[in-house]
Design a protein around this motif. Sequence first.
Motif, PDB file in Angstrom:
ATOM      1  N   UNK A  92      67.898 -24.955 107.074  1.00 28.24           N
ATOM      2  CA  UNK A  92      67.462 -25.554 105.806  1.00 28.24           C
ATOM      3  C   UNK A  92      68.601 -25.537 104.784  1.00 28.24           C
ATOM      4  N   UNK A  93      69.365 -24.468 104.783  1.00 28.80           N
ATOM      5  CA  UNK A  93      70.519 -24.389 103.870  1.00 28.80           C
ATOM      6  C   UNK A  93      71.547 -25.469 104.193  1.00 28.80           C
ATOM      7  N   UNK A  94      71.788 -25.690 105.480  1.00 24.18           N
ATOM      8  CA  UNK A  94      72.748 -26.727 105.875  1.00 24.18           C
ATOM      9  C   UNK A  94      72.246 -28.110 105.479  1.00 24.18           C
ATOM     10  N   UNK A  95      70.937 -28.369 105.672  1.00 29.43           N
ATOM     11  CA  UNK A  95      70.383 -29.674 105.277  1.00 29.43           C
ATOM     12  C   UNK A  95      70.500 -29.880 103.781  1.00 29.43           C
ATOM     13  N   UNK A  96      70.333 -28.786 103.043  1.00 21.68           N
ATOM     14  CA  UNK A  96      70.444 -28.853 101.595  1.00 21.68           C
ATOM     15  C   UNK A  96      71.861 -29.242 101.176  1.00 21.68           C
ATOM     16  N   UNK A  97      72.850 -28.689 101.875  1.00 19.23           N
ATOM     17  CA  UNK A  97      74.238 -29.048 101.593  1.00 19.23           C
ATOM     18  C   UNK A  97      74.489 -30.532 101.853  1.00 19.23           C
ATOM     19  N   UNK A  98      74.016 -31.015 103.011  1.00 16.22           N
ATOM     20  CA  UNK A  98      74.236 -32.414 103.378  1.00 16.22           C
ATOM     21  C   UNK A  98      73.541 -33.349 102.393  1.00 16.22           C
ATOM     22  N   UNK A  99      72.326 -33.005 101.979  1.00 14.62           N
ATOM     23  CA  UNK A  99      71.578 -33.830 101.028  1.00 14.62           C
ATOM     24  C   UNK A  99      72.281 -33.942  99.684  1.00 14.62           C
TER      25      UNK A  99
END
Length: 335
Positions: free
Chosen positions: A78-85
């Motif tokens: 979820x943290x990685x998706x947050x970065x990409x978003x």
Amino acid sequence: MVLTNSQYEQLMAKYYGRQLRTKHITESRLAEVREKIPEYREWERKIQTLSVDYAKERLKTGAAPSDLEENVREISEKKERLLVENGYPADYLKPVYVCPDCQDTGYIGDRKCHCFEREIVNFLYSQSNLQEILDRENFSHFTLEVYPDDYTEEATGLTPRENMRNIHRTAIDFVRHFDAETENLLLYGETGVGKTFLANCIAKELLDTSHTVVYLTSLQLFDILETYKFDRDLSYTEKDAAISYILDSDLLIIDDLGTELNNSFTSSQLYRCIDVRINTGRSTIISTNLSFDDLREQYSERIFSRLTSNYTLLKLTGDDIRLKLAITNIGGKTQ
């Protein structure tokens, strides 16, 4: 080859610098993300809370909760998706190493990393005084064609090319058996017949296999020895480092012996240098334009005895290669 403590510390300082730089970059990026994405900090707190709760549970029950790893993995995704978003690469907060294999420690377990082995070679090149010239002067550029094959030298009973073919084999064997046998070479002959080139060929092979090689002209050698003997402004530590650099290297190359101003000091220091290296089993290559008679006359009898009894004597013959190449190049330009 074993690095001295100071050499090892110099190399490890480079790795410590890389680690500090990586840590600084990672911390700066994390601070940036926390400021621009407040939600990211919330997910960090959740992982911390989760880890604390699971630690408490383990203390209470004596068993580690089985779903901790899975829960941490889900939050990390979820943290990685947050970065990409938010326009960042998914791995933006992962450390950026010069060498991912050892993570800039220089070691994988208790074994030197391939990057550390390469750093040792590069370091030894920089210490050898040969770093640039060996790109041109090495066995891959060696050719017998520059040596005449149409006459026989009285001194050797061979043509210059046949003689050089034998010397080339000796040089290859010198490198091949370097770690198993202590051998010294005296390369002598007229100016321009390839003595320095051959010594440099050997030097490159040994440097590429992480041996310490020190190249000094006779002028440079005696200048260092004179400073060691007479300069009162240098500390003992500085003097000791300079002389160890000469006496303890795996291979010492003394080029153009006989071009220095010879006196009782240079003779005594040369004998000491030769004698110490013979007694400690360290190899030396000496090149000179002097004949045997000149060597005996210019230096002491004990130096001459050391050279003739402890060195393989290789007489290089032929034309002045440098002059021949210079004339060829001039001719090429005028055509």
